[in-house]
Design a protein around this motif. Sequence first.
Motif, PDB file in Angstrom:
ATOM      1  N   LEU A   1      11.722  51.969  65.318  1.00 13.67           N
ATOM      2  CA  LEU A   1      13.184  53.366  66.138  1.00 13.67           C
ATOM      3  C   LEU A   1      13.772  52.728  66.490  1.00 13.67           C
ATOM      4  O   LEU A   1      14.430  54.147  67.583  1.00 13.67           O
ATOM      5  CB  LEU A   1      11.554  52.847  67.331  1.00 13.67           C
ATOM      6  N   LYS A   2      14.605  51.727  67.412  1.00  7.57           N
ATOM      7  CA  LYS A   2      15.388  51.071  67.964  1.00  7.57           C
ATOM      8  C   LYS A   2      16.307  51.607  66.740  1.00  7.57           C
ATOM      9  O   LYS A   2      17.838  51.460  67.262  1.00  7.57           O
ATOM     10  CB  LYS A   2      15.457  49.563  67.784  1.00  7.57           C
ATOM     11  N   THR A   3      16.081  51.477  65.894  1.00  7.27           N
ATOM     12  CA  THR A   3      17.706  51.969  65.323  1.00  7.27           C
ATOM     13  C   THR A   3      17.624  53.119  64.868  1.00  7.27           C
ATOM     14  O   THR A   3      19.128  54.199  64.650  1.00  7.27           O
ATOM     15  CB  THR A   3      17.744  52.062  63.341  1.00  7.27           C
ATOM     16  N   TYR A   4      16.878  54.452  65.581  1.00  2.00           N
ATOM     17  CA  TYR A   4      16.857  55.860  65.059  1.00  2.00           C
ATOM     18  C   TYR A   4      18.295  56.481  66.233  1.00  2.00           C
ATOM     19  O   TYR A   4      18.265  54.810  67.291  1.00  2.00           O
ATOM     20  CB  TYR A   4      15.681  56.244  65.914  1.00  2.00           C
ATOM     21  N   PRO A   5      18.788  57.282  65.936  1.00  2.00           N
ATOM     22  CA  PRO A   5      19.866  57.349  66.904  1.00  2.00           C
ATOM     23  C   PRO A   5      19.697  57.804  67.821  1.00  2.00           C
ATOM     24  O   PRO A   5      19.577  59.132  68.434  1.00  2.00           O
ATOM     25  CB  PRO A   5      20.832  58.246  66.432  1.00  2.00           C
ATOM     26  N   LEU A   6      18.613  57.780  69.409  1.00  2.00           N
ATOM     27  CA  LEU A   6      18.153  58.259  70.862  1.00  2.00           C
ATOM     28  C   LEU A   6      18.209  57.329  71.367  1.00  2.00           C
ATOM     29  O   LEU A   6      18.720  56.424  71.183  1.00  2.00           O
ATOM     30  CB  LEU A   6      16.831  58.142  70.207  1.00  2.00           C
TER      31      LEU A   6
ATOM     32  N   ILE B   1      14.042  63.178  63.429  1.00  2.00           N
ATOM     33  CA  ILE B   1      14.878  61.980  64.268  1.00  2.00           C
ATOM     34  C   ILE B   1      16.427  62.236  63.725  1.00  2.00           C
ATOM     35  O   ILE B   1      17.439  62.370  65.292  1.00  2.00           O
ATOM     36  CB  ILE B   1      14.537  61.432  64.428  1.00  2.00           C
ATOM     37  N   TYR B   2      16.987  61.999  63.276  1.00  2.00           N
ATOM     38  CA  TYR B   2      18.271  62.586  62.496  1.00  2.00           C
ATOM     39  C   TYR B   2      19.494  63.906  62.502  1.00  2.00           C
ATOM     40  O   TYR B   2      20.136  63.688  62.281  1.00  2.00           O
ATOM     41  CB  TYR B   2      18.639  61.431  61.316  1.00  2.00           C
ATOM     42  N   GLY B   3      18.090  65.217  62.759  1.00  2.00           N
ATOM     43  CA  GLY B   3      18.921  66.395  62.506  1.00  2.00           C
ATOM     44  C   GLY B   3      19.159  66.655  61.137  1.00  2.00           C
ATOM     45  O   GLY B   3      20.600  66.969  61.380  1.00  2.00           O
ATOM     46  N   VAL B   4      18.526  66.156  60.318  1.00  2.00           N
ATOM     47  CA  VAL B   4      19.620  66.817  58.793  1.00  2.00           C
ATOM     48  C   VAL B   4      18.979  68.059  58.132  1.00  2.00           C
ATOM     49  O   VAL B   4      17.845  68.033  58.336  1.00  2.00           O
ATOM     50  CB  VAL B   4      18.619  66.027  57.893  1.00  2.00           C
ATOM     51  N   THR B   5      19.804  68.647  57.893  1.00  2.00           N
ATOM     52  CA  THR B   5      19.977  70.502  57.705  1.00  2.00           C
ATOM     53  C   THR B   5      19.039  69.864  56.419  1.00  2.00           C
ATOM     54  O   THR B   5      19.598  69.117  55.082  1.00  2.00           O
ATOM     55  CB  THR B   5      20.822  70.760  57.905  1.00  2.00           C
ATOM     56  N   ASN B   6      18.839  71.200  55.604  1.00  2.00           N
ATOM     57  CA  ASN B   6      18.399  71.200  54.457  1.00  2.00           C
ATOM     58  C   ASN B   6      17.146  70.018  53.707  1.00  2.00           C
ATOM     59  O   ASN B   6      17.817  69.724  52.998  1.00  2.00           O
ATOM     60  CB  ASN B   6      19.297  71.559  53.672  1.00  2.00           C
TER      61      ASN B   6
END
Lengths: 601, 243
Positions: free
Chosen positions: A423-428, B101-106
């Motif tokens: 979870l901590k590696t997520y860009p959030l 989470i990363y906003g990956v399109t397609n």
Amino acid sequence: MLRALLYLRLTSGQNWLLTRVRRLREPKYFAGAVARLASFWFFFFRHLVVSSPARRSLASAGPLTPDLQQLPLLFIMVPLGLISVIRIVAAWVAPERQPGLAFTEAEVAFLFPAPMTRRSLVNFKLLSSQVTILLSSVIFSLISNRGAALGGGNMLTHAIGWWLILSTFSLHTTAAAFTVARLIDGGVSRVQRQAIVIGVIVLFLGAVAYTIWWSAPPITPTEAANPWGVLQYGLRLGDTGVLHWILWPIRLLLAPFFAANTREFLLALGPALALLALHYAWVLRAETSFEESSIASAEKRGRLLEAIQSGKSLTQAHGLSQGSLKARRGPFPLRSTGGRPEIAFLWKNLLATPSFFRPRTFFAAVALIAVGTNWLRHGGGTSLGVLEFLGFFSLALGAYVLLLGPQFARQDLRGDLAHADILKTYPLRGWQVVLGELLTPAAILTALVWLFLLLTLLLSEAMPARLRLLLTPELRWAVGASLALVVPVVCLLQLMVPNAATLLFPSWARTNRVRDRGIDVMGQRLIFVAGQLLVVLFALVPVAIIGLLVWFAAHWFVGPLASTAITTVAVLAILLVEACLGLWWLGHRFEVFDLSSEAVK
Amino acid sequence: MISVEALTKRYGDFTAVRELSFAVQPGEVLGLVGPNGAGKTSTLRCLAGIIPANSGTVRIGNVVLADDPVGAKRQLAFFPDEPRLFDYLTVRQHLAFVARIYGVTNHEELAGPLLEELEIADKADQLPGELSRGMKQKLAIACGLLHAPKVIFFDEPLTGLDPLGIRRMKDSIRRRAQEGAAIVLSSHLLHLLEEVCSHVLILKKGEKLAHGTLGEVAAQFAQGETNVSLEEIFIRATGNTES
């Protein structure tokens, strides 16, 4: 050989106790032990030493009424009896595929290849189970003896009575499992077995019907008037006609517990012990191959412990250990772009909940409540008393869910602690992860409270004016809507407390999850619940006071309806500020959270 | 691509990583080696933004991790020694979650070939509990690669893999490096480093003992000998003792 096994059990027990005592040097365990011992003192022992004014006035009021004397019977024996009956029927109808005795993985590794007979293994397990049974007997007798004057006998006779009941029950379920296995080995199919058991149940019910029809004494109007009376009548019925003989063994078993004095107890002890001995002989005679299933169940238990230690809730851990998880459809479509990332956590954690925690279930429940309450009020001929009871019951359940729900709905950081690294590696930002994690339990608790609130409001329509707090229907619905708006934020705030505890004291939270036994761990759980209630009280009381002040000030100028709306906005604003501050702080804690440093400490 | 300056990580009084500095360029694979407790995992976790460093600067691309952790994390992927998967999400649902989470399109168009490449396309609707250890590892890799990271960290990437899995993992690491990713991996398996890494960094008690290409580090500890194995170099560098 039995001496070696006894050595294993006694040494293990001694070391277990020593470990528990040694770890009291750690503040978290010491505080837990103190809390638990204090609660034991207050609930079980204080009344034996200190004579409180309430108890003195109770004693001076003379002997208890028969109704009160039946209290322990109704609230302890009846539910336990029902659970026992269900478990015994299940042991015969749907036992484990193979009879398994509960060995640990270490016992399987050391004892199964050892040069010892199968009977020695069975005896070892039966003796081992006595540790749990003896402890349970003491705790049950403390509970059943809570009101010293209630019921007959004394602490010792109650403890021995419980021991006889629990030991016989344990032997019966083991013997049932062995017998069923032998039947299966003998070619009796599952359907045949279930037909036999169902046949026995039908015969029993037939005997009940026969007794009631031919020889049942009539129920007196006094008995019919209250639940205690109905229970009394049920007990009288059980001693009538054919039922007298069918229930005779159970009566023998229960007799020592219910003995009114020492003489009665001693007279009842012999037959009950004989029944226990018969069960023991039955287990030994019915003994069958249990090794394979014992190995399987030991491995399953190993997986269960591993799952719990990695942060799973008990239900999730059971699913994982049984290998019974099934892929489910997402609770709603999740687009990869164009939405808040926190919603992905809601989506993910909802997938980990039973499939009835879905929006469609909520809307179905709303429809059911609307139709059901309408029928109760207009078409069901239901008395006002019942509607009042249902209304208050619903309100009480809603409050219960709101206050204690956060301890049970754990689909948040508490369940995802094992994934903290990922979870901590997520860009959030930290607060985004925390908010995302809190959304699922907050949504579930909010939906449940909303349903209870709706039920209460709909039933309140039929209540007398004094119970509606003299509120007009419009104002009642306005207050209801106001509460409905406030509930999600309150749930969110409540959930922050156990999650903050997880981030601040991860090792506490971990021991709280693990099925660890001991008074210190039980005490830690008490501290957690008390801490949550205290923090929530601290957060909500000022808001409630401000809300009341705003309402009273505003209603002079704009009337009650508009002032309710203004109050709602004010209260929501304060709660949202509190929630934002809480999220910001928790998010920061999450960002600097380091489970590995906990391990080093 | 990865730049580390004077990185220090302490746990209470214990210093796990001390004043560590190095850089990894696109296309390079840096192997972190050292005895148990040398600080390899702590280093990797600091680089991936999982734990905060006590001091020092980590740059991912041109982004300083401490200043803009979200921007830095968009460019990286971290693979722990054990694949950490969500028990209740299928292979496909894992990818959907990570894509959001990363906003990956397609993401569906990207996920298909990725699953094919990793040979788990036929397991798309299965839960992690139904997958073998190798399959779980592949799923974790698919999740990590979905957003096309420029920086990749592997912590003991070969743990629990069978010989075929090891071969494929090595191929996968080399391929990502050829495509321009900067990769840092930690491992006890020195033959992996010899086969996969372009550079090596030897750590002991949190301090850098040696850093450079395999040839440079070999020359530093060869003492004039030729054809000295990495194992021999490691033993000479670390003094044949644990930390």
